[in-house]
Each structure stands twice: as structure tokens, then as C-alpha cells.
Motif scaffolding. Structure first.
Motif, mmCIF file in Angstrom:
data_model
loop_
_atom_site.group_PDB
_atom_site.id
_atom_site.type_symbol
_atom_site.label_atom_id
_atom_site.label_comp_id
_atom_site.label_asym_id
_atom_site.label_seq_id
_atom_site.Cartn_x
_atom_site.Cartn_y
_atom_site.Cartn_z
ATOM 1 N N GLN A 39 25.699 43.707 36.322
ATOM 2 C CA GLN A 39 26.415 44.310 35.195
ATOM 3 C C GLN A 39 27.003 45.663 35.587
ATOM 4 O O GLN A 39 28.136 45.995 35.197
ATOM 5 N N SER A 40 26.290 46.429 36.369
ATOM 6 C CA SER A 40 26.795 47.717 36.847
ATOM 7 C C SER A 40 28.061 47.525 37.678
ATOM 8 O O SER A 40 29.038 48.279 37.552
ATOM 9 N N TRP A 41 28.064 46.510 38.534
ATOM 10 C CA TRP A 41 29.247 46.226 39.354
ATOM 11 C C TRP A 41 30.410 45.744 38.492
ATOM 12 O O TRP A 41 31.562 46.066 38.770
ATOM 13 N N VAL A 42 30.114 44.977 37.453
ATOM 14 C CA VAL A 42 31.173 44.543 36.526
ATOM 15 C C VAL A 42 31.793 45.770 35.861
ATOM 16 O O VAL A 42 33.016 45.889 35.768
ATOM 17 N N TYR A 45 34.000 47.529 38.250
ATOM 18 C CA TYR A 45 35.232 46.763 38.435
ATOM 19 C C TYR A 45 36.202 47.035 37.280
ATOM 20 O O TYR A 45 37.383 47.303 37.497
ATOM 21 N N TYR A 46 35.694 46.965 36.044
ATOM 22 C CA TYR A 46 36.534 47.227 34.870
ATOM 23 C C TYR A 46 37.108 48.643 34.890
ATOM 24 O O TYR A 46 38.213 48.874 34.409
ATOM 25 N N LEU A 65 31.767 35.475 39.538
ATOM 26 C CA LEU A 65 32.382 36.266 38.478
ATOM 27 C C LEU A 65 33.842 36.392 38.882
ATOM 28 O O LEU A 65 34.164 36.976 39.925
ATOM 29 N N PHE A 66 34.708 35.801 38.064
ATOM 30 C CA PHE A 66 36.111 35.617 38.415
ATOM 31 C C PHE A 66 37.009 36.365 37.441
ATOM 32 O O PHE A 66 36.868 36.217 36.231
ATOM 33 N N ASP A 67 37.924 37.163 37.978
ATOM 34 C CA ASP A 67 38.906 37.892 37.177
ATOM 35 C C ASP A 67 40.140 37.003 37.045
ATOM 36 O O ASP A 67 40.876 36.812 38.014
ATOM 37 N N SER A 68 40.349 36.464 35.851
ATOM 38 C CA SER A 68 41.463 35.535 35.643
ATOM 39 C C SER A 68 42.813 36.246 35.595
ATOM 40 O O SER A 68 43.844 35.613 35.789
ATOM 41 N N THR A 162 17.013 31.505 50.219
ATOM 42 C CA THR A 162 17.324 32.931 50.234
ATOM 43 C C THR A 162 18.405 33.233 49.207
ATOM 44 O O THR A 162 19.446 32.575 49.176
ATOM 45 N N PHE A 163 18.175 34.243 48.389
ATOM 46 C CA PHE A 163 19.200 34.726 47.458
ATOM 47 C C PHE A 163 20.167 35.578 48.268
ATOM 48 O O PHE A 163 19.761 36.396 49.090
ATOM 49 N N PHE A 164 21.477 35.379 48.046
ATOM 50 C CA PHE A 164 22.471 36.185 48.753
ATOM 51 C C PHE A 164 23.696 36.358 47.877
ATOM 52 O O PHE A 164 23.901 35.620 46.921
ATOM 53 N N TYR A 165 24.493 37.385 48.200
ATOM 54 C CA TYR A 165 25.683 37.657 47.407
ATOM 55 C C TYR A 165 26.780 38.230 48.281
ATOM 56 O O TYR A 165 26.544 38.672 49.411
ATOM 57 N N HIS A 166 27.976 38.206 47.725
ATOM 58 C CA HIS A 166 29.159 38.785 48.369
ATOM 59 C C HIS A 166 29.914 39.526 47.275
ATOM 60 O O HIS A 166 30.286 38.930 46.275
ATOM 61 N N ARG A 167 30.091 40.805 47.488
ATOM 62 C CA ARG A 167 30.806 41.636 46.508
ATOM 63 C C ARG A 167 32.036 42.253 47.177
ATOM 64 O O ARG A 167 31.947 43.243 47.880
ATOM 65 N N PRO A 168 33.196 41.636 46.979
ATOM 66 C CA PRO A 168 34.409 42.217 47.564
ATOM 67 C C PRO A 168 34.815 43.484 46.812
ATOM 68 O O PRO A 168 34.621 43.588 45.606
ATOM 69 N N LEU A 169 35.344 44.429 47.540
ATOM 70 C CA LEU A 169 35.861 45.662 46.936
ATOM 71 C C LEU A 169 37.374 45.652 47.103
ATOM 72 O O LEU A 169 37.871 45.474 48.207
ATOM 73 N N TYR A 170 38.079 45.847 46.024
ATOM 74 C CA TYR A 170 39.535 45.810 46.029
ATOM 75 C C TYR A 170 40.084 47.206 45.798
ATOM 76 O O TYR A 170 39.504 48.006 45.078
ATOM 77 N N GLU A 171 41.234 47.471 46.411
ATOM 78 C CA GLU A 171 41.924 48.748 46.177
ATOM 79 C C GLU A 171 42.678 48.668 44.887
ATOM 80 O O GLU A 171 43.189 47.646 44.525
#
Length: 171
Positions: A39-42, A45-46, A65-68, A162-171
């Protein structure tokens, strides 16, 4: 005649709980704070993409979590499983030319790209929403960062559950 009983709304099940239930596993205590972290990352992002519309896409054992509005993934997470299907190279080749997309988006800052996976194929990652333009030297392990990235991918693939994630960072 007695009044009709009010039906209870079933308790809402978090995506994290859904993917664990899918694999008949309990959520480990180390993930107790995952919903707050996500939620913090969401919220972050916002703050940078105020027009965003984020939807949860469940593809057990993964969540995206997809930004349409921007047509992109802002977070992908899941539980490693053996590859769910044989790699379909002809299908991957059928996707848009990522280098043309990167060139159009970044112009002079463009890089040579591969079709990378947010959640690695060998760890149960699928296609479609899971593909993105990834720097070739990172995806193939040619750079020092790429070697580290591939090491992490191998670890997850070699350790189902194993729990894993990928959090892309966009400019």
C-alpha cells in the motif's frame, strides 16, 4: 413467521492470502507487514502518477498491480512454483518489438532491450501482463547488476514456495 436472517458478508480475503490459499500454504509471519508495504508503494506511485488507475490482477500464484491509464505494471508479486508451462518462444516473438517501443518512448536515452519477465518464467511467471522491456545486459546477466539479478532469479526458481516481488520504478 420469523424475520429473514441477515446474510453476513464474507470477510474480504487479501490477494496475499488468496495466493497462499491457492497453494494450500499459510502466510509466513515474515510477510505480516506486506499489505502495508504494498500500500505504501501504491501511494508513492500515485504521488508521481496522479491520473493512475490501479487494478489488482490475480494470476495465482501471482498478483499484479496494473495501471490501466499508463498501461503498465507497478508491482508484481507471487510465490515461486516450478514453471507453469513450457516456454513458448514463438508466442513471445509475436509481441511488440520492445526496442521500437523503447526508442519511441526514450529517444536518445533508449537502450537495447529484451522481453523480460517481472516474475521469472522458471519461477512460475506467465506471459502477457508479465512481460516488459528490460535492458538486455541486465536480463542476460552480462553486467554486474545483471549477474546479481540472474542470481536472485535462480535462487527463487530453485526454491519453490519463496515469496518474491518486482517493483519497477518509472520516471
Amino acid at each position: 413467521m420469523s424475520p429473514p436472517k441477515k446474510s453476513k458478508k464474507p470477510p474480504e480475503i487479501s490477494p496475499l492470502e488468496q495466493i497462499h490459499r491457492h497453494l494450500r500454504r499459510k502466510i509466513p509471519p515474515t510477510l505480516a507487514h506486506w499489505p502495508e508495504q504494498a500500500q505504501s508503494w501504491v501511494e508513492d506511485y500515485y504521488a508521481n502518477a496522479v491520473e493512475a488507475q490501479i487494478f489488482e490482477v490475480m494470476l495465482p500464484p501471482a498478483v499484479f498491480l496494473f495501471d490501466s491509464i499508463c498501461d503498465r505494471v507497478m508491482l508484481a508479486y507471487g510465490i515461486a512454483t516450478p514453471a507453469l508451462m513450457k516456454r513458448d518462444n514463438s508466442r513471445i516473438r509475436g509481441y511488440a518489438n520492445v526496442n521500437a517501443t523503447v526508442q519511441a518512448a526514450l529517444g536518445e536515452r533508449a537502450f537495447v532491450a529484451d522481453k523480460g519477465h517481472f516474475l521469472g518464467h522458471a519461477s512460475g511467471g506467465q506471459l502477457e501482463i508479465n512481460l516488459f522491456a528490460q535492458r538486455r545486459e541486465l536480463n542476460r546477466g552480462w553486467s554486474s547488476e545483471g549477474k546479481r539479478f540472474r542470481e536472485m532469479e535462480r535462487y527463487v526458481a530453485d526454491h519453490p514456495g519463496t515469496f518474491f516481488y518486482h517493483r519497477p520504478l518509472y520516471e
